[in-house]
Design an enzyme around this catalytic site. Structure first.
Site, PDB file in Angstrom:
ATOM      1  CE1 TYR A  54     -39.814 -18.224  -8.875  1.00  0.00           C
ATOM      2  CE2 TYR A  54     -40.654 -16.278  -7.763  1.00  0.00           C
ATOM      3  CZ  TYR A  54     -40.503 -17.024  -8.912  1.00  0.00           C
ATOM      4  OH  TYR A  54     -41.036 -16.571 -10.095  1.00  0.00           O
ATOM      5  CD  GLN A 177     -45.165 -13.775 -13.273  1.00  0.00           C
ATOM      6  OE1 GLN A 177     -44.039 -14.020 -12.868  1.00  0.00           O
ATOM      7  NE2 GLN A 177     -46.194 -13.651 -12.451  1.00  0.00           N
ATOM      8  CG  LEU A 208     -34.903  -3.803 -15.967  1.00  0.00           C
ATOM      9  CD1 LEU A 208     -34.293  -3.252 -14.685  1.00  0.00           C
ATOM     10  CD2 LEU A 208     -35.054  -2.696 -16.992  1.00  0.00           C
ATOM     11  CE  LYS A 216     -26.026  -6.054 -13.992  1.00  0.00           C
ATOM     12  NZ  LYS A 216     -26.385  -6.316 -12.582  1.00  0.00           N
ATOM     13  NE  ARG A 228     -29.698 -12.293 -11.425  1.00  0.00           N
ATOM     14  CZ  ARG A 228     -30.904 -11.726 -11.367  1.00  0.00           C
ATOM     15  NH1 ARG A 228     -31.690 -11.748 -12.416  1.00  0.00           N
ATOM     16  NH2 ARG A 228     -31.300 -11.138 -10.266  1.00  0.00           N
ATOM     17  CD  GLU A 293     -31.953   3.718 -12.167  1.00  0.00           C
ATOM     18  OE1 GLU A 293     -31.651   3.893 -13.361  1.00  0.00           O
ATOM     19  OE2 GLU A 293     -31.294   3.011 -11.387  1.00  0.00           O
TER      20      GLU A 293
END
Length: 324
Positions: A54, A177, A208, A216, A228, A293
Site C-alpha cells: 500500500y 481475507q 461497502l 451515494k 472514488r 456511523e
C-alpha cells in the site's frame, strides 16, 4: 464494539477492523489518517489491517505512527506480503527470500517488534506452497509473527495449505481475507464452507463495495465529483459497479434501510456480520465521522423476514460478476 475469534484461533478481533488500502499514505493526509485511527481505537476497534504494497510502505508508516502511543497488547496489526516492492526478480511473490526480507521491512516501517497477523496477499503459483509455509512458520518460531493467514486464495488452495501444514506440523494458517459484500458474493460457494470446516476465519475487505453500498451513486446520474468512481480510472472493480441495474438494486436496498431506520452503510455491514465464518469486516475511512456511523452496525440484528426481503432484491443482480 463486539469481538470475535479469528477462526479457531485464540485471537480476538473487533467485528469491524480499519483498513488502509487506497487511503492512508495516499488519498488521505497523514494527520487525518491518524485522527481516523485514533477514533477507531477509541470506539473499540482493535484490528488494523495494512500491507507492504500500500503506497510502497507508506500506509504501514502512517499506521505505526498512529498506534505508537497505545499499549502494544491492546491492538492487533495485520500486514501482507506478495506484491512487488522493487524492480528486482526477487522483490515480489512468496519465496522464502521475499517473505523473510519483507517481514523485516514491514516491522521497521510499523515500528513494531512483532506482527500479529502476517498474510500472503495473493497465491503465488511460481513458488512451492511448502516453501511459503515453512518460511511463515520460521517467522512464527522467531517471534516476529504471531499468526499467519492468506488473502483471496481459492478453496482448493486453502485446503492444500492446511493439509501441507498438518503434514509438516507447522503452525496453521488461521484466516483468509477475501472481497465480500452484497454485490460480490463468490466466497459463499466454496471458500466459506471450506474455511469454516478447516477453522479459518474470514476478514473481508470492501464490505461497502468501495462506497457503492453507501447509496451515494445514483442510477442515470453523473458521478459525484469527489467520489472514488469519478477519480480513479484504474480501479476496475468500482468502475464495473457503475451500471444502472446494479445501482437500481442498491436504491431498493436503501429503501429497506430506511424502513429499519438505519443507514444503507449500516445495513450493508450488518448483512455481512450476520454471516457465519466472518470474523471481521474491514472498513475504510477518510474522516472520523464515517467510523462513528459504521460501528453502530455491530448492534444491528437483521430478522429473517428482512434478510429474505434483501435476498429477493439481490436476486436481480445474481448473475452480475464485478471485475476482479
Amino acid at each position: 464494539m463486539k469481538y470475535r475469534q479469528l477462526g479457531k484461533s485464540g485471537l480476538k478481533v473487533s467485528a469491524l477492523g480499519l483498513g488502509s488500502w487506497l487511503t492512508y499514505g495516499k488519498a488521505v493526509e497523514d494527520k487525518t489518517a491518524e485522527d481516523c485511527i485514533h477514533k477507531a481505537y477509541e470506539l473499540g476497534i482493535n484490528f488494523f489491517d495494512t500491507a507492504n504494497a500500500y503506497e510502497a510502505g507508506k500506509a504501514e508508516v502512517v499506521l505505526g505512527n498512529a498506534l505508537k502511543d497505545y499499549e502494544r497488547s491492546s491492538y492487533v496489526v495485520a500486514t501482507k506480503v506478495f506484491f512487488p516492492m522493487g524492480s528486482g526478480p526477487n522483490d515480489r511473490g512468496l519465496s522464502r527470500k521475499h517473505i523473510i526480507e519483507q517481514c523485516d521491512a514491514s516491522l521497521k516501517r510499523l515500528g513494531l517488534d512483532y506482527i500479529d497477523l502476517y498474510q500472503c496477499h495473493r497465491f503465488d503459483p511460481s513458488v512451492p506452497v511448502e516453501e511459503t509455509l515453512l518460511a511463515l512458520d520460521d517467522l512464527v518460531k522467531q517471534g516476529k509473527v504471531l499468526y499467519t493467514g492468506v488473502s483471496e486464495w481459492t478453496a482448493a488452495q486453502i485446503q492444500s495449505a492446511v493439509d501441507i501444514g498438518k503434514d509438516y506440523r507447522l503452525h496453521p494458517i488461521i484466516s483468509n481475507q477475501p472481497i465480500y459484500n452484497m454485490i460480490e458474493r463468490y466466497i459463499e460457494d466454496e471458500v466459506l464452507p471450506v474455511s469454516n470446516q478447516l477453522g479459518l476465519g474470514q476478514i473481508v475487505f470492501s464490505p461497502l463495495a468501495q462506497g457503492v453500498l453507501t447509496g451515494k451513486y445514483k442510477p442515470d446520474a453523473s458521478l459525484p465529483d469527489d467520489s472514488r468512481a469519478a477519480n480513479d480510472d484504474t480501479n476496475m472493480v468500482i468502475n464495473s459497479y457503475m451500471r444502472n441495474d446494479v445501482l437500481q438494486t442498491v436504491q431498493k436496498l436503501n429503501d429497506v434501510a430506511k424502513e429499519l431506520e438505519v443507514s444503507l452503510t449500516q445495513l450493508s455491514l450488518a448483512w455481512i456480520l450476520r454471516q457465519q465464518g466472518v470474523s471481521s469486516a474491514i472498513i475504510g475511512a477518510s474522516r472520523p465521522g464515517q467510523i462513528e456511523e459504521n460501528v453502530k452496525a455491530v448492534d444491528i440484528e437483521l430478522s429473517e423476514d428482512t434478510l429474505q426481503k434483501m435476498e429477493i432484491i439481490l436476486e436481480e443482480i445474481k448473475d452480475f460478476h464485478p471485475a476482479r
